[in-house]
Write a protein that holds these residues in place. Structure first.
Motif, PDB file in Angstrom:
ATOM      1  N   GLN A 408      42.301  46.706  32.640  1.00  0.00           N
ATOM      2  CA  GLN A 408      42.269  46.666  34.094  1.00  0.00           C
ATOM      3  C   GLN A 408      43.245  47.643  34.740  1.00  0.00           C
ATOM      4  O   GLN A 408      43.047  48.042  35.890  1.00  0.00           O
ATOM      5  N   LYS A 409      44.277  48.045  34.009  1.00  0.00           N
ATOM      6  CA  LYS A 409      45.189  49.049  34.554  1.00  0.00           C
ATOM      7  C   LYS A 409      44.456  50.372  34.770  1.00  0.00           C
ATOM      8  O   LYS A 409      44.663  51.054  35.782  1.00  0.00           O
ATOM      9  N   ILE A 410      43.575  50.747  33.824  1.00  0.00           N
ATOM     10  CA  ILE A 410      42.794  51.982  33.968  1.00  0.00           C
ATOM     11  C   ILE A 410      41.873  51.880  35.167  1.00  0.00           C
ATOM     12  O   ILE A 410      41.785  52.800  35.994  1.00  0.00           O
ATOM     13  N   VAL A 411      41.163  50.745  35.278  1.00  0.00           N
ATOM     14  CA  VAL A 411      40.223  50.551  36.386  1.00  0.00           C
ATOM     15  C   VAL A 411      40.964  50.600  37.720  1.00  0.00           C
ATOM     16  O   VAL A 411      40.527  51.283  38.662  1.00  0.00           O
ATOM     17  N   LYS A 412      42.078  49.906  37.795  1.00  0.00           N
ATOM     18  CA  LYS A 412      42.847  49.851  39.043  1.00  0.00           C
ATOM     19  C   LYS A 412      43.427  51.219  39.398  1.00  0.00           C
ATOM     20  O   LYS A 412      43.381  51.647  40.563  1.00  0.00           O
ATOM     21  N   ASP A 413      43.960  51.930  38.395  1.00  0.00           N
ATOM     22  CA  ASP A 413      44.516  53.263  38.649  1.00  0.00           C
ATOM     23  C   ASP A 413      43.447  54.223  39.163  1.00  0.00           C
ATOM     24  O   ASP A 413      43.682  54.985  40.105  1.00  0.00           O
ATOM     25  N   GLU A 414      42.260  54.206  38.550  1.00  0.00           N
ATOM     26  CA  GLU A 414      41.181  55.093  38.978  1.00  0.00           C
ATOM     27  C   GLU A 414      40.691  54.708  40.384  1.00  0.00           C
ATOM     28  O   GLU A 414      40.426  55.567  41.220  1.00  0.00           O
ATOM     29  N   PHE A 415      40.559  53.403  40.624  1.00  0.00           N
ATOM     30  CA  PHE A 415      40.053  52.921  41.910  1.00  0.00           C
ATOM     31  C   PHE A 415      40.999  53.306  43.042  1.00  0.00           C
ATOM     32  O   PHE A 415      40.560  53.669  44.144  1.00  0.00           O
ATOM     33  N   THR A 416      42.313  53.210  42.788  1.00  0.00           N
ATOM     34  CA  THR A 416      43.313  53.460  43.835  1.00  0.00           C
ATOM     35  C   THR A 416      43.902  54.865  43.755  1.00  0.00           C
ATOM     36  O   THR A 416      44.869  55.165  44.474  1.00  0.00           O
ATOM     37  N   ASN A 417      43.325  55.726  42.905  1.00  0.00           N
ATOM     38  CA  ASN A 417      43.890  57.074  42.704  1.00  0.00           C
ATOM     39  C   ASN A 417      45.385  56.990  42.389  1.00  0.00           C
ATOM     40  O   ASN A 417      46.215  57.646  43.000  1.00  0.00           O
ATOM     41  N   TRP A 418      45.708  56.110  41.411  1.00  0.00           N
ATOM     42  CA  TRP A 418      47.076  55.955  40.936  1.00  0.00           C
ATOM     43  C   TRP A 418      48.031  55.552  42.080  1.00  0.00           C
ATOM     44  O   TRP A 418      49.136  56.066  42.216  1.00  0.00           O
ATOM     45  N   GLY A 419      47.542  54.589  42.896  1.00  0.00           N
ATOM     46  CA  GLY A 419      48.369  54.007  43.934  1.00  0.00           C
ATOM     47  C   GLY A 419      48.407  54.758  45.246  1.00  0.00           C
ATOM     48  O   GLY A 419      49.115  54.342  46.177  1.00  0.00           O
ATOM     49  N   THR A 420      47.623  55.808  45.370  1.00  0.00           N
ATOM     50  CA  THR A 420      47.650  56.598  46.615  1.00  0.00           C
ATOM     51  C   THR A 420      46.571  56.170  47.600  1.00  0.00           C
ATOM     52  O   THR A 420      46.540  56.652  48.733  1.00  0.00           O
ATOM     53  N   VAL A 421      45.646  55.300  47.168  1.00  0.00           N
ATOM     54  CA  VAL A 421      44.561  54.807  48.023  1.00  0.00           C
ATOM     55  C   VAL A 421      44.742  53.300  48.198  1.00  0.00           C
ATOM     56  O   VAL A 421      45.194  52.611  47.278  1.00  0.00           O
ATOM     57  N   SER A 422      44.379  52.777  49.348  1.00  0.00           N
ATOM     58  CA  SER A 422      44.533  51.351  49.643  1.00  0.00           C
ATOM     59  C   SER A 422      43.891  50.483  48.568  1.00  0.00           C
ATOM     60  O   SER A 422      42.797  50.775  48.083  1.00  0.00           O
ATOM     61  N   ILE A 423      44.572  49.384  48.246  1.00  0.00           N
ATOM     62  CA  ILE A 423      44.108  48.481  47.196  1.00  0.00           C
ATOM     63  C   ILE A 423      43.309  47.306  47.758  1.00  0.00           C
ATOM     64  O   ILE A 423      42.820  46.462  47.017  1.00  0.00           O
ATOM     65  N   ARG A 424      43.141  47.239  49.068  1.00  0.00           N
ATOM     66  CA  ARG A 424      42.630  46.015  49.693  1.00  0.00           C
ATOM     67  C   ARG A 424      41.214  45.646  49.268  1.00  0.00           C
ATOM     68  O   ARG A 424      40.847  44.469  49.302  1.00  0.00           O
ATOM     69  N   PHE A 425      40.381  46.634  48.887  1.00  0.00           N
ATOM     70  CA  PHE A 425      39.012  46.306  48.464  1.00  0.00           C
ATOM     71  C   PHE A 425      38.880  46.145  46.948  1.00  0.00           C
ATOM     72  O   PHE A 425      37.800  45.860  46.453  1.00  0.00           O
ATOM     73  N   TYR A 426      39.988  46.323  46.245  1.00  0.00           N
ATOM     74  CA  TYR A 426      39.905  46.294  44.780  1.00  0.00           C
ATOM     75  C   TYR A 426      39.482  44.923  44.260  1.00  0.00           C
ATOM     76  O   TYR A 426      38.642  44.819  43.360  1.00  0.00           O
ATOM     77  N   GLY A 427      40.064  43.853  44.826  1.00  0.00           N
ATOM     78  CA  GLY A 427      39.713  42.509  44.379  1.00  0.00           C
ATOM     79  C   GLY A 427      38.242  42.194  44.607  1.00  0.00           C
ATOM     80  O   GLY A 427      37.583  41.573  43.754  1.00  0.00           O
ATOM     81  N   ILE A 428      37.719  42.608  45.767  1.00  0.00           N
ATOM     82  CA  ILE A 428      36.294  42.397  46.061  1.00  0.00           C
ATOM     83  C   ILE A 428      35.441  43.169  45.067  1.00  0.00           C
ATOM     84  O   ILE A 428      34.452  42.641  44.527  1.00  0.00           O
ATOM     85  N   TYR A 429      35.807  44.431  44.833  1.00  0.00           N
ATOM     86  CA  TYR A 429      35.064  45.264  43.886  1.00  0.00           C
ATOM     87  C   TYR A 429      35.031  44.618  42.506  1.00  0.00           C
ATOM     88  O   TYR A 429      33.969  44.523  41.869  1.00  0.00           O
ATOM     89  N   LEU A 430      36.187  44.159  42.037  1.00  0.00           N
ATOM     90  CA  LEU A 430      36.257  43.588  40.694  1.00  0.00           C
ATOM     91  C   LEU A 430      35.415  42.320  40.585  1.00  0.00           C
ATOM     92  O   LEU A 430      34.724  42.102  39.584  1.00  0.00           O
ATOM     93  N   PHE A 431      35.440  41.484  41.641  1.00  0.00           N
ATOM     94  CA  PHE A 431      34.603  40.277  41.637  1.00  0.00           C
ATOM     95  C   PHE A 431      33.120  40.644  41.548  1.00  0.00           C
ATOM     96  O   PHE A 431      32.367  40.046  40.771  1.00  0.00           O
ATOM     97  N   LEU A 432      32.706  41.613  42.370  1.00  0.00           N
ATOM     98  CA  LEU A 432      31.295  42.004  42.384  1.00  0.00           C
ATOM     99  C   LEU A 432      30.858  42.560  41.028  1.00  0.00           C
ATOM    100  O   LEU A 432      29.782  42.217  40.523  1.00  0.00           O
ATOM    101  N   VAL A 433      31.680  43.437  40.441  1.00  0.00           N
ATOM    102  CA  VAL A 433      31.271  44.093  39.203  1.00  0.00           C
ATOM    103  C   VAL A 433      31.349  43.137  38.007  1.00  0.00           C
ATOM    104  O   VAL A 433      30.639  43.312  37.019  1.00  0.00           O
ATOM    105  N   ARG A 434      32.187  42.109  38.117  1.00  0.00           N
ATOM    106  CA  ARG A 434      32.283  41.134  37.023  1.00  0.00           C
ATOM    107  C   ARG A 434      31.209  40.055  37.099  1.00  0.00           C
ATOM    108  O   ARG A 434      30.674  39.629  36.072  1.00  0.00           O
ATOM    109  N   TYR A 435      30.894  39.616  38.302  1.00  0.00           N
ATOM    110  CA  TYR A 435      30.030  38.441  38.449  1.00  0.00           C
ATOM    111  C   TYR A 435      28.705  38.751  39.150  1.00  0.00           C
ATOM    112  O   TYR A 435      27.631  38.542  38.573  1.00  0.00           O
ATOM    113  N   PHE A 436      28.781  39.219  40.397  1.00  0.00           N
ATOM    114  CA  PHE A 436      27.545  39.365  41.173  1.00  0.00           C
ATOM    115  C   PHE A 436      26.601  40.405  40.582  1.00  0.00           C
ATOM    116  O   PHE A 436      25.407  40.141  40.405  1.00  0.00           O
ATOM    117  N   CYS A 437      27.120  41.591  40.287  1.00  0.00           N
ATOM    118  CA  CYS A 437      26.244  42.673  39.817  1.00  0.00           C
ATOM    119  C   CYS A 437      25.531  42.335  38.512  1.00  0.00           C
ATOM    120  O   CYS A 437      24.312  42.522  38.412  1.00  0.00           O
TER     121      CYS A 437
END
Length: 452
Positions: A408-437
């Motif tokens: 998940q560190k790789i996924v989070k780093d890529e999603f947030t561009n290594w902390g330079t992009v807002s993290i606020r949608f990350y939790g929603i994204y992870l829920f969708l890709v783990r369960y809904f999708c």
């Protein structure tokens, strides 16, 4: 090799290229007839919801895999999986893209034939004449293969020039041209008598027609339209820079893709209602129904009708070739990177191989028994295997892989561009890709076989 893996030269070029890979016959051909068969505006609203909840998370997932791997789809999955069995999901994507290239190029070639036929005025006549014209052409042993060769050579011309000089440059030319043609025909269509009925059909929801099949149809269309699990998204993402905002890019590509699809509906339905033709004409809409629509609505023998028909099939060809370029690139990057060849050699190998596949698929429509497998033509078999088996399977496995097995560190780093992009949608994204999708894709898969 490092030069070949260079990022796109500009953000606009990156978005246009990725959107061009997604925008194709699925938008201009499949989306309108799916909308017509499923109640119009209600289907569109459900489709947009599916793009948001399914398409964008799946696209971001492929973006993460492609950019992190910075290589062809197979190697990108291999890097993230550490070389274990999950790497074969990447090979499944490459295989899917390769097989689709073969039979998709056949349909793209049909568009070129219809441009030619429109120019010389061959598509005027009764509905029976137009239907027979399509049947006679598509089952001809020579003409479709000629156009197949032409469309693949055009694709090869772009691919061998690389990412910036070929794919990006072509996208910057073709995508704006596609939009201009689309808008011109939309305006012409909406000015026809009784066009308001078609506009109302497209934008006034009728939820009485909504059932489980409509929901699953919209899910499937969002998957098909955004080119998920074909290897295209991950391959293009391998050319992204580390500064690219992946979520923002997925949203932008999805907006462009959906806008083209809705505009295609605005192009088709006002004209269809204007001449009293049913909006649920199915897959025959583009090559059989629409020539009749244009002929009746705009006057086939008039200069306006002649120009509209030509512009429409040029538009269709542009949509087809932008997708074909992205599909071709999936296999080309795999061949030249894995077998240590030049880009040009890899592209030529893919072109020849997909031409052979496409030629057999085209000939199989002519009723040759030796090209029938299990009662299906090779064309229909390839469509079935890739569209109903490989695409759902690839999308499902990608979600499981990224949601549960990639650190998940790789996924989070890529999603947030290594902390330079807002993290606020990350939790929603992870829920969708783990369960809904995964559950939604599984629903599509089971529904196709009548299980749900």
């Amino acid at each position: 090799m490092s030069e070949e893996r260079a990022s796109f030269a500009s953000k606009a070029g990156m978005i246009l290229a990725t959107a061009g890979g997604a925008v194709g016959l699925g938008n201009v051909w499949r989306f309108p007839y799916m909308t017509g068969e499923n109640g119009g505006a209600a289907f569109i609203l459900i489709y947009i919801g599916c793009v948001v909840l399914l398409g964008i998370p799946c696209m971001v997932s492929e973006f993460i895999i492609g950019r992190h791997g910075a290589a062809n789809t197979f190697r990108a999955y291999s890097k993230l999986s550490g070389g274990n069995a999950w790497r074969w999901v990447g090979l499944l994507g490459v295989t899917t893209g390769f097989l689709i290239t073969g039979y998709y190029a056949v349909v793209a070639g049909w568009c070129l034939q219809y441009i030619y036929a429109s120019i010389i005025g061959q598509l005027h006549g009764s509905p029976e004449f137009v239907q027979n014209y399509f049947h006679n052409f598509s089952t001809d042993p020579f003409r479709p293969i000629f156009w197949l060769a032409i469309i693949l050579c055009l694709t090869l011309f772009v691919i061998i020039r690389g990412v910036r000089g070929g794919i990006e440059k072509a996208s910057k030319l073709m995508m704006p041209t596609l939009f201009v043609l689309l808008l011109v025909i939309v305006v012409a269509s909406c000015m026809l008598p009784n066009a308001e009925k078609g506009i109302e059909f497209l934008f006034k929801p009728d939820f009485t027609k909504v059932n489980s099949s409509v929901f699953l149809g919209a899910l499937g269309q969002s998957f098909y339209s955004l080119s998920i699990a074909m290897g295209c998204v991950a391959t293009y993402a391998s050319y992204y820079s580390r500064q690219t905002n992946l979520l923002q890019s997925a949203v932008q590509v999805s907006i462009v893709d959906t806008l083209v699809a809705i505009l295609a509906g605005l192009m088709i339905f006002p004209a269809a209602f204007s001449v009293g033709i049913s909006p649920d004409s199915g897959p025959s809409l583009v090559f059989i129904t629409l020539p009749n629509v244009f002929s009746q609505a705009f006057g086939g023998a008039s200069i306006v009708g002649w120009l509209v028909a030509i512009m429409f099939y040029i538009l269709l060809a542009l949509a087809a070739i932008t997708s074909l370029i992205s599909l071709h690139e999936v296999s080309t990057s795999f061949i030249y990177e894995e077998f240590h060849l030049t880009r040009k050699t890899g592209a030529i190998i893919v072109t020849i191989s997909t031409f052979i596949i496409g030629a057999f698929c085209s000939l199989s429509l002519g009723g040759y028994d030796y090209l029938q497998i299990g009662g299906k033509s090779m064309f229909d078999l390839f469509d079935f295997v890739t569209g109903q088996l490989f695409l759902p399977l690839g999308g499902f496995l990608t979600c499981i892989f990224l949601g549960w097995f990639v650190p998940q560190k790789i996924v989070k780093d890529e999603f947030t561009n290594w902390g330079t992009v807002s993290i606020r949608f990350y939790g929603i994204y992870l829920f969708l890709v783990r369960y809904f999708c995964p559950l939604a894709i599984l629903g599509i898969f089971l529904h196709q076989f009548g299980i749900v």
